[in-house]
Design a protein around this motif. Sequence first.
Motif, PDB file in Angstrom:
ATOM      1  N   LEU A 155     -64.748 -60.259 -16.868  1.00 28.01           N
ATOM      2  CA  LEU A 155     -65.440 -60.781 -15.694  1.00 28.01           C
ATOM      3  C   LEU A 155     -65.036 -60.012 -14.444  1.00 28.01           C
ATOM      4  N   GLY A 156     -65.925 -60.018 -13.475  1.00 31.06           N
ATOM      5  CA  GLY A 156     -65.582 -59.483 -12.170  1.00 31.06           C
ATOM      6  C   GLY A 156     -64.640 -60.422 -11.435  1.00 31.06           C
ATOM      7  N   ASP A 157     -64.043 -59.921 -10.381  1.00 29.00           N
ATOM      8  CA  ASP A 157     -63.075 -60.736  -9.634  1.00 29.00           C
ATOM      9  C   ASP A 157     -63.713 -62.012  -9.107  1.00 29.00           C
ATOM     10  N   GLU A 158     -64.917 -61.894  -8.554  1.00 31.23           N
ATOM     11  CA  GLU A 158     -65.574 -63.054  -7.957  1.00 31.23           C
ATOM     12  C   GLU A 158     -65.923 -64.095  -9.011  1.00 31.23           C
ATOM     13  N   GLU A 159     -66.444 -63.637 -10.161  1.00 33.09           N
ATOM     14  CA  GLU A 159     -66.815 -64.575 -11.220  1.00 33.09           C
ATOM     15  C   GLU A 159     -65.584 -65.237 -11.822  1.00 33.09           C
ATOM     16  N   ALA A 160     -64.517 -64.464 -12.018  1.00 31.57           N
ATOM     17  CA  ALA A 160     -63.282 -65.049 -12.552  1.00 31.57           C
ATOM     18  C   ALA A 160     -62.717 -66.086 -11.592  1.00 31.57           C
ATOM     19  N   ARG A 161     -62.815 -65.803 -10.288  1.00 27.55           N
ATOM     20  CA  ARG A 161     -62.334 -66.765  -9.293  1.00 27.55           C
ATOM     21  C   ARG A 161     -63.211 -68.016  -9.296  1.00 27.55           C
ATOM     22  N   ARG A 162     -64.517 -67.816  -9.462  1.00 34.29           N
ATOM     23  CA  ARG A 162     -65.424 -68.966  -9.467  1.00 34.29           C
ATOM     24  C   ARG A 162     -65.171 -69.867 -10.660  1.00 34.29           C
ATOM     25  N   ARG A 163     -64.916 -69.250 -11.811  1.00 35.49           N
ATOM     26  CA  ARG A 163     -64.652 -70.043 -13.018  1.00 35.49           C
ATOM     27  C   ARG A 163     -63.243 -70.607 -13.054  1.00 35.49           C
ATOM     28  N   GLY A 164     -62.346 -69.984 -12.297  1.00 33.10           N
ATOM     29  CA  GLY A 164     -60.956 -70.404 -12.369  1.00 33.10           C
ATOM     30  C   GLY A 164     -60.302 -70.001 -13.666  1.00 33.10           C
ATOM     31  N   SER A 165     -60.686 -68.838 -14.211  1.00 34.06           N
ATOM     32  CA  SER A 165     -60.166 -68.391 -15.502  1.00 34.06           C
ATOM     33  C   SER A 165     -59.612 -66.986 -15.368  1.00 34.06           C
ATOM     34  N   GLN A 166     -59.058 -66.469 -16.470  1.00 32.52           N
ATOM     35  CA  GLN A 166     -58.603 -65.093 -16.485  1.00 32.52           C
ATOM     36  C   GLN A 166     -59.808 -64.165 -16.566  1.00 32.52           C
ATOM     37  N   LYS A 167     -59.562 -62.871 -16.371  1.00 39.54           N
ATOM     38  CA  LYS A 167     -60.683 -61.936 -16.277  1.00 39.54           C
ATOM     39  C   LYS A 167     -61.318 -61.647 -17.633  1.00 39.54           C
ATOM     40  N   THR A 168     -60.542 -61.696 -18.703  1.00 44.05           N
ATOM     41  CA  THR A 168     -61.087 -61.465 -20.042  1.00 44.05           C
ATOM     42  C   THR A 168     -61.253 -62.807 -20.741  1.00 44.05           C
ATOM     43  N   VAL A 169     -62.486 -63.148 -21.065  1.00 45.03           N
ATOM     44  CA  VAL A 169     -62.783 -64.432 -21.694  1.00 45.03           C
ATOM     45  C   VAL A 169     -63.655 -64.188 -22.922  1.00 45.03           C
TER      46      VAL A 169
END
Length: 582
Positions: free
Chosen positions: A259-273
Amino acid sequence: MQITDDLNRLLNIVPEEIRRNVELHPQRNSLIEIVLDLGRCPEARFPLGAEYISQTAVSWEDLDHCISQIGEFSGDNRAGIERTLHRISAIRNRTGKVIGLTCRVGRAVFGKVGMIRDLVETGQSILMLGRPGVGKTTALREIARVLADELSKRVVIIDTSNEIAGDGDIPHPAIGRARRMQVARPELQHQVMIEAVENHMPEVIVIDEIGTELEAIAARTIAERGVQLIGTAHGNRIENLMKNPTLADLIGGIQAVTLGDEEARRRGSQKTVLERKAPPTFEIAIEMLERDRWVVHESVASTIDSLLRGMQPTLQVRTMDEAGEVSMVEERYNSPSAAPPTRTLSPQVMKSVEVSAPGLTGLRGSGKMIPIPPEKSTPENKYFEQLLDASFTTGLRGIVGGNAEHPAVGPNGEDLPLHIYPYGIARHQLDQVIRSLRLPVALTKDIDSADVVLALRSHIRNQSKLRHMAKTRQVPIHTVKSGSAPQVARALRRLLNMEDPNAPEVPDLALFARSGSEDEIEALEEARLAVEQIVIPKGQPVELLPRSPQVRKMQHELVEHYRLKSNSFGEEPNRRLRIYPA
């Protein structure tokens, strides 16, 4: 529910003593299988357990007697009795000689499909999961008959081991008008699946025991051609398929996504999902936990997506009693790998935590920022700087937190903390607002324990199921237009009766800050004063001090909150914000 087993045809192939003892056994009608192993006593297996049915050990003559009365064993060491559903499986030694037989009783059960008849009639593909012996093939046979006879569809059964329609060239009457295609060798099942679609124009394909990657690919090919699939696979729960790389394609496949930084921040998860790779081959999945207790996943895609995000989907459990009555209840998915519930601090604990602004971070904290040459000062700028200095004489504590007392009860008289079931709103966004404002709110993943549902308006519009669940449980639904921090904060305050809806909204700067540092709060306070003291009352544009790109982005968001426009101009490191009147 009618059961036909032709048990006498199976007993006729076993030695006389074994046949006689089984016929006299009180559990004769529930016999599952007879096991004959060389040099051991013969064993009969029933639902309540296994027991020896003779004290005489099985000899070579006994095995030869049985083998002589059945058809030839296929490549998977299975044989049958012509025009019956019984299955005889062989165990061989290293030289290929049969040293053991498992004589399994095949039964045609009529009426079992009533548990899922509504799903069968939808025309969607159905995958049935369950441990061996739970009744997958029996259910498959009955579904094929109902589709062919009662729904008048063109049904073709891919019968690899002659287990669905029985041994011999004439299929068993239990499949009704459905046609049966036999498979010469088990490894050719995927080819016969494609051949059935290309040559015989079926509306429904029935497959038993999808177990290889080629068969999974063939199943997807068939589904993409618009043919309804009814199949089975070994695995107790749908999570077993997620962990099985060979069969994962049946439920859409699993892939790692960065995930991009913004999407990872929005989901509240790590960058690789982990995410679902493609639409599932089977839209519906049924977990056959017991013969009369099935778990239904009406949307495999939704279930897989929920499990991959660590959520526990609500399941539909269907049971059938002895009278044939079907009952449906909803239960939570009990998965060992499900994410543990989020721990929410109580308001008392939150109040005991002192809120303090951390030190400077980034370029300002490192001391590497190049000083900006002083600019010409105008009377308006001097006035603005005075306001800015005055606002910080009271300290940052009032901006970040505040010590306002919260009401002792919620809007409907319920005890606090207020339990909220969020839907369509990022959980980390809610957690940030609750922590920043120190609200007596607890998030829950169980709608039964919720006091209110807080949902995104665009998401709840098409979720009739959630609206129905909330109405049934008498849980009110509160909607917000967007999931931004200010919108969420305003909604939470209103739910807690902490603000007057008609009063002008004063933004909480901590909601716009990323880390809550003094540098960020100072920049946001600068933008707030510029808007409230100059841009709005005087209708004049204002230029702010140069800031880093991250801080300017926060200032832009704050300006948008006032429904004003702003632009960044200049070159780094002197790039700054200009706010325009409406």
